[in-house]
Design an enzyme around this catalytic site. Sequence first.
Site, PDB file in Angstrom:
ATOM      1  CE  LYS A 195      -0.268   3.441   4.789  1.00  0.00           C
ATOM      2  NZ  LYS A 195      -0.276   3.721   6.268  1.00  0.00           N
ATOM      3  CG  ASN A 239      -1.651   1.348   1.314  1.00  0.00           C
ATOM      4  OD1 ASN A 239      -1.652   1.976   0.425  1.00  0.00           O
ATOM      5  ND2 ASN A 239      -2.364   1.452   2.374  1.00  0.00           N
ATOM      6  CD  GLU A 297      -3.817  -2.125   6.923  1.00  0.00           C
ATOM      7  OE1 GLU A 297      -2.924  -2.518   6.453  1.00  0.00           O
ATOM      8  OE2 GLU A 297      -4.360  -0.992   7.062  1.00  0.00           O
ATOM      9  N   GLY A 340       1.445   3.017  11.161  1.00  0.00           N
ATOM     10  CA  GLY A 340       2.425   4.031  10.967  1.00  0.00           C
ATOM     11  C   GLY A 340       3.053   4.491  12.260  1.00  0.00           C
TER      12      GLY A 340
END
Length: 251
Positions: A11, A9, A168, A174
């Site tokens: 982002k 991913n 997740e 993060g």
Amino acid sequence: MRQNIVAGNWKMNKTLQEGIELAKEVNSLVAGISPKCKIVLGTPFTHITEVVKAVDASKIGVAAQNCADKVSGAYTGEISASMVQSTGAQYVILGHSERRTYYGETNAILKEKTDLALANGLTPIFCIGEVLAERESNKHFDVVKSQIEEALFHLSAEAFGKIVLAYEPVWAIGTGKTASSEQAQEMHAFIRKTLVAKYGEAVANNTSILYGGSCNAANAKELFANPDVDGGLIGGASLKAADFLAIITAF
Ligand code: 3PY
């Protein structure tokens, strides 16, 4: 039997040129190996057509990171599921916690997006997960169950069979914190049990459930060794080809 999947991913990272470079690097690194998983690159919308051209489709699929909850029309700035499909992407990441938190995506909106993705032949990689306060107050199982029920349980068994789930935990996104291997397995087993109750063993056992949330080269092997963890949705570690390869080869 269900497929192992390692999906990056990206982002909102990488210019188009940088994205093509990264895709080419991943492609050449996996060219010489026989990965034990399907590889997916979740790129910004603007990169999809070029990334599709840059990779070997027999090993690497491409995902959008979102699609609209409307079919078409006056929705400035939105990208529909049919537009995503027309780029050559095969997957779409839906319900990432960043979309839920920053863009107000509710289970009801995600239900619409899922239906449109499926109607346009895309495989949703559907994200679920609890925030820290929910885990600390022992509500994590209930939260994840309602996310699945409210957005996905209207689907027929046949339609649900096309969904990939990604657990997740929001507190691990993060933050550098990862769910322990035991916490991941415990939640994945719970999710599979929830699917058995609704759709039966065959559908549940065929559903790939990925782990996401600071999954990286150092922890992927231990996470993927769990019987109910069928791969990962990888954030930061998917932005460097060598790190991503280390995760791909963790199976
Ligand atoms: C992460 O690894 O932090 C992610 O959010 C993957 O989607």
